[in-house]
Scaffold this motif. Structure first.
Motif, PDB file in Angstrom:
ATOM      1  N   LEU B  97       0.825  -1.215   0.000  1.00  0.00           N
ATOM      2  CA  LEU B  97       0.000   0.000   0.000  1.00  0.00           C
ATOM      3  C   LEU B  97       0.856   1.261   0.000  1.00  0.00           C
ATOM      4  CD1 LEU B  97      -2.407  -1.114   2.897  1.00  0.00           C
ATOM      5  CD2 LEU B  97      -2.669  -1.557   0.440  1.00  0.00           C
ATOM      6  N   ALA B  98       0.304   2.305  -0.580  1.00  0.00           N
ATOM      7  CA  ALA B  98       0.976   3.605  -0.603  1.00  0.00           C
ATOM      8  C   ALA B  98       0.293   4.546   0.381  1.00  0.00           C
ATOM      9  CB  ALA B  98       0.916   4.187  -2.013  1.00  0.00           C
ATOM     10  N   CYS B  99       1.085   5.147   1.292  1.00  0.00           N
ATOM     11  CA  CYS B  99       0.538   6.050   2.309  1.00  0.00           C
ATOM     12  C   CYS B  99       1.116   7.447   2.124  1.00  0.00           C
ATOM     13  CB  CYS B  99       0.912   5.568   3.708  1.00  0.00           C
ATOM     14  SG  CYS B  99      -0.075   4.207   4.318  1.00  0.00           S
ATOM     15  N   PRO B 100       0.277   8.478   2.251  1.00  0.00           N
ATOM     16  CA  PRO B 100       0.749   9.845   2.015  1.00  0.00           C
ATOM     17  C   PRO B 100       1.601  10.438   3.144  1.00  0.00           C
ATOM     18  CG  PRO B 100      -1.623   9.819   2.420  1.00  0.00           C
ATOM     19  CD  PRO B 100      -1.187   8.399   2.400  1.00  0.00           C
ATOM     20  N   SER B 101       1.561   9.843   4.362  1.00  0.00           N
ATOM     21  CA  SER B 101       2.385  10.390   5.454  1.00  0.00           C
ATOM     22  C   SER B 101       2.653   9.291   6.480  1.00  0.00           C
ATOM     23  CB  SER B 101       1.667  11.565   6.128  1.00  0.00           C
ATOM     24  OG  SER B 101       0.623  11.054   6.946  1.00  0.00           O
ATOM     25  N   PHE B 102       3.633   9.556   7.368  1.00  0.00           N
ATOM     26  CA  PHE B 102       3.931   8.547   8.378  1.00  0.00           C
ATOM     27  C   PHE B 102       2.789   8.428   9.382  1.00  0.00           C
ATOM     28  CE2 PHE B 102       6.058   6.745  12.158  1.00  0.00           C
ATOM     29  CZ  PHE B 102       6.533   5.584  11.574  1.00  0.00           C
ATOM     30  N   SER B 103       2.104   9.515   9.626  1.00  0.00           N
ATOM     31  CA  SER B 103       0.965   9.428  10.556  1.00  0.00           C
ATOM     32  C   SER B 103      -0.121   8.510   9.975  1.00  0.00           C
ATOM     33  CB  SER B 103       0.464  10.838  10.893  1.00  0.00           C
ATOM     34  OG  SER B 103      -0.864  11.013  10.524  1.00  0.00           O
ATOM     35  N   GLN B 104      -0.264   8.507   8.646  1.00  0.00           N
ATOM     36  CA  GLN B 104      -1.210   7.576   8.016  1.00  0.00           C
ATOM     37  C   GLN B 104      -0.713   6.112   8.077  1.00  0.00           C
ATOM     38  OE1 GLN B 104      -1.505  10.843   6.374  1.00  0.00           O
ATOM     39  NE2 GLN B 104      -3.466  10.792   5.282  1.00  0.00           N
ATOM     40  N   VAL B 105       0.598   5.946   8.031  1.00  0.00           N
ATOM     41  CA  VAL B 105       1.177   4.600   8.210  1.00  0.00           C
ATOM     42  C   VAL B 105       0.787   4.050   9.594  1.00  0.00           C
ATOM     43  CG1 VAL B 105       3.355   3.316   8.500  1.00  0.00           C
ATOM     44  CG2 VAL B 105       3.139   4.984   6.649  1.00  0.00           C
ATOM     45  N   LEU B 106       0.855   4.922  10.598  1.00  0.00           N
ATOM     46  CA  LEU B 106       0.524   4.517  11.969  1.00  0.00           C
ATOM     47  C   LEU B 106      -0.967   4.227  12.133  1.00  0.00           C
ATOM     48  CD1 LEU B 106       2.691   6.977  14.133  1.00  0.00           C
ATOM     49  CD2 LEU B 106       3.150   4.569  13.613  1.00  0.00           C
ATOM     50  N   LYS B 107      -1.803   5.100  11.544  1.00  0.00           N
ATOM     51  CA  LYS B 107      -3.256   4.890  11.629  1.00  0.00           C
ATOM     52  C   LYS B 107      -3.666   3.613  10.895  1.00  0.00           C
ATOM     53  CE  LYS B 107      -4.582   9.739  12.217  1.00  0.00           C
ATOM     54  NZ  LYS B 107      -4.626  10.955  11.377  1.00  0.00           N
ATOM     55  N   THR B 108      -2.995   3.352   9.780  1.00  0.00           N
ATOM     56  CA  THR B 108      -3.273   2.118   9.035  1.00  0.00           C
ATOM     57  C   THR B 108      -2.917   0.896   9.891  1.00  0.00           C
ATOM     58  OG1 THR B 108      -2.815   3.284   6.973  1.00  0.00           O
ATOM     59  CG2 THR B 108      -2.811   0.887   6.857  1.00  0.00           C
ATOM     60  N   PHE B 109      -1.830   1.006  10.664  1.00  0.00           N
ATOM     61  CA  PHE B 109      -1.404  -0.096  11.530  1.00  0.00           C
ATOM     62  C   PHE B 109      -2.453  -0.381  12.619  1.00  0.00           C
ATOM     63  CE2 PHE B 109       1.444  -1.531  15.180  1.00  0.00           C
ATOM     64  CZ  PHE B 109       1.455  -2.850  14.769  1.00  0.00           C
ATOM     65  N   ILE B 110      -2.965   0.674  13.220  1.00  0.00           N
ATOM     66  CA  ILE B 110      -3.992   0.504  14.267  1.00  0.00           C
ATOM     67  C   ILE B 110      -5.251  -0.153  13.679  1.00  0.00           C
ATOM     68  CG2 ILE B 110      -5.535   1.758  15.859  1.00  0.00           C
ATOM     69  CD1 ILE B 110      -3.198   3.830  16.138  1.00  0.00           C
ATOM     70  N   THR B 111      -5.672   0.326  12.513  1.00  0.00           N
ATOM     71  CA  THR B 111      -6.836  -0.239  11.822  1.00  0.00           C
ATOM     72  C   THR B 111      -6.598  -1.713  11.500  1.00  0.00           C
ATOM     73  OG1 THR B 111      -7.084   1.928  10.784  1.00  0.00           O
ATOM     74  CG2 THR B 111      -8.422   0.156   9.889  1.00  0.00           C
ATOM     75  N   CYS B 112      -5.392  -1.980  11.052  1.00  0.00           N
ATOM     76  CA  CYS B 112      -4.966  -3.318  10.663  1.00  0.00           C
ATOM     77  C   CYS B 112      -5.032  -4.304  11.844  1.00  0.00           C
ATOM     78  CB  CYS B 112      -3.539  -3.158  10.162  1.00  0.00           C
ATOM     79  SG  CYS B 112      -2.827  -4.598   9.496  1.00  0.00           S
ATOM     80  N   LYS B 113      -4.538  -3.889  13.001  1.00  0.00           N
ATOM     81  CA  LYS B 113      -4.569  -4.758  14.180  1.00  0.00           C
ATOM     82  C   LYS B 113      -6.007  -5.069  14.577  1.00  0.00           C
ATOM     83  CE  LYS B 113      -1.841  -2.481  17.054  1.00  0.00           C
ATOM     84  NZ  LYS B 113      -1.091  -2.234  18.325  1.00  0.00           N
TER      85      LYS B 113
END
Lengths: 336, 336
Positions: B97-113
């Protein structure tokens, strides 16, 4: 919490770590050696060792905290713990099943690992002797047909529809292949609690049955129940009840013998026979509890003498005056 | 195997255990401290310590094997390993996946878990600098739209239908909430391998880029990329490239700086700044690799002096002549 155990109402986390408590969900979440991320420990000289990190990966030098996990307070006193907690599951389901033989209990376990896979969070078993004790002493009701063995399977997952589908496919399969003769399911709090009580309150029922000789043993899973069968034959009418239950998924058997009153000759019939039996299959004479002061002289049934000597060196190094939980875990004299 | 890592083609299991290797799936299967069940170790005096049990639960005395896991061969040589292997998954799926910012990388991780839960087996990230390096030096193709960050998510489960459903619900959610701007999926061998290569071959691409200064760091996950950003500003044009990638799910960053040729002034600009930075957030200066001989004098950035002194006592006790992997892991003089 990655740890759940029968003593959850009264135990403390420092004690859990100091005894490397195992419990009901080690099968899923692994041992405290993997989930404890950091410890604060008070050493014998009164100094504080701060290893209270909360990192999942940290390879800077030796992992000192491991030495205190499971050392039963003989090397230091655990005063703070940092522990990795898994995501809380959205769905929890329980199945309580009746199996006609121990070999079917084992086959059900293999099927279970394959069909339930990553959602399996507990695989417990108890024999019919245990069921009779919880019925008689605690007035609990057997929810399935009377059978030689019972299995309690718990699933924990993120999607209840998926989990229920997996569980119903699994049940269909084990019923069709005659591994299981009867069963009941639970997905809501009250029934889940009632089914767990059948397994978790066995210890309580045993104390109502008389004097209890308790053994906490690890064995290769296919040998697990042979020890109970052998012990029944060996003790015959000298024992009131000989029962087996435990964490089958972890190869952990709780063997219990009850009698009307304490008898030295009964103890002599059990020990060291039970330890010799376990030793010949490279099992552990103390699986999830510690050696304490009762079993410290039997350590050589599970550990070679070189290992015990090294442990004694650690003890002398960390507690030269022997003031930390004295007379526990290790024999004071060299083991030969 | 519960362990998978970039070096899988050339590493040995004894070395993996001796260095407490972490790798790509620690997130799912936990560390070697939990999965290693037994070890055989040759000690400094040539004697063999047999702790080669294969039991999941064994609390008979201190767990000596833990001392050798991650000691980099400085306390003994690992000659045999017993390891707990999880059920092989029936279904493996990958999302890149492509994420526009590191904060979105982190939010994606929380959603993912939350949405993938128990089937999540890897959550890796890389910045666009890494992508440019694998494109330029290895001629790999970016399968998604160019973005500041990329995330690789792997699921491993027992039921492909369930796993694909979970994954597609998750993707719908992260696309709709603009956490992810583009993505591609893989469920068959060849495409899975091609997507993993983008992440696993970064190290190789870095060596093609020039002299590499490598750092393997654990940090609280929300601070993880700030170090890369700060380092970029600090080094400016003195470095050719400053990139970050790693095992985000474990809080493990691989920070890499490249330059056309070795320069002492560049090294001085990086160190000890990088260690001080990590230390202020209670991170680890050596997450999944060892301290070796290059980083042994920096141990105090991650460990208090009482801990280092205790490690040195263990070393003296187990290897009094200092013959085992000398000059590694621990500073020879006391740390103040």
């Amino acid at each position: 919490m990655p740890l759940d155990l029968g003593a959850k109402g009264s135990c403390h986390i420092g004690g859990n770590v100091a005894t490397n408590a195992g419990g009901l969900r080690l099968l899923r979440y692994g041992s405290l050696r993997g989930t404890v991320l950091g410890l604060e420990v008070v050493l014998a000289d009164g100094s504080i060792l701060n290893c209270l990190a909360s990192l999942r990966k940290d390879n800077t030098g030796y992992d000192l905290k491991q030495l205190f996990i499971g050392s039963e307070g003989t090397l230091g006193v655990v005063t703070a713990v940092s522990i990795l907690c898994p995501q809380k599951p959205n769905a929890v389901n329980l199945a309580f099943l009746a199996c006609p033989s121990f070999s079917q209990v084992l086959k059900t376990f293999i099927t279970c690992k394959d069909m339930l896979g990553e959602i399996l969070s507990a695989y417990e078993f108890m024999d019919n002797g245990c069921m009779k004790l919880v019925e008689r002493h605690l007035k609990l009701t057997n929810p399935v047909a009377e059978s030689p063995f019972y299995v309690l399977i718990e699933t924990s997952g993120s999607n209840s529809t998926h989990d229920e589908e997996k569980l119903s496919h699994f049940l269909e399969h084990v019923m069709d292949s005659d591994l299981v003769v009867d069963g009941t399911l639970a997905s809501e709090g009250k029934k889940i609690k009632a089914l767990w009580a059948l397994r978790e309150r066995i210890t309580e029922a045993l104390t109502c049955d008389g004097v209890v000789y308790k053994y906490d043993i690890s064995l290769p899973v296919e040998k697990l129940y042979d020890l109970v069968t052998d012990m029944k034959v060996r003790l015959d009418t000298d024992a009131k009840n000989v029962v087996g239950y435990g964490h089958l998924g972890d190869g952990n058997l709780h063997l219990n013998v009850t009698a009307e009153s304490y008898s030295h000759s009964l103890l002599d019939a059990i020990e060291p026979y039970v330890y010799e039996w376990v030793s010949q299959y490279y099992g552990s004479i103390s699986a999830e509890h510690g050696l304490g002061f009762k079993k410290k002289h039997y350590i050589h049934y599970s550990k070679p003498k070189e290992a015990v000597l090294l442990m004694q060196q650690f003890k002398v190094m960390l507690d030269p005056k022997g003031i930390l939980n004295p007379y526990k875990t290790l024999p004071s004299k060299a083991v030969r």
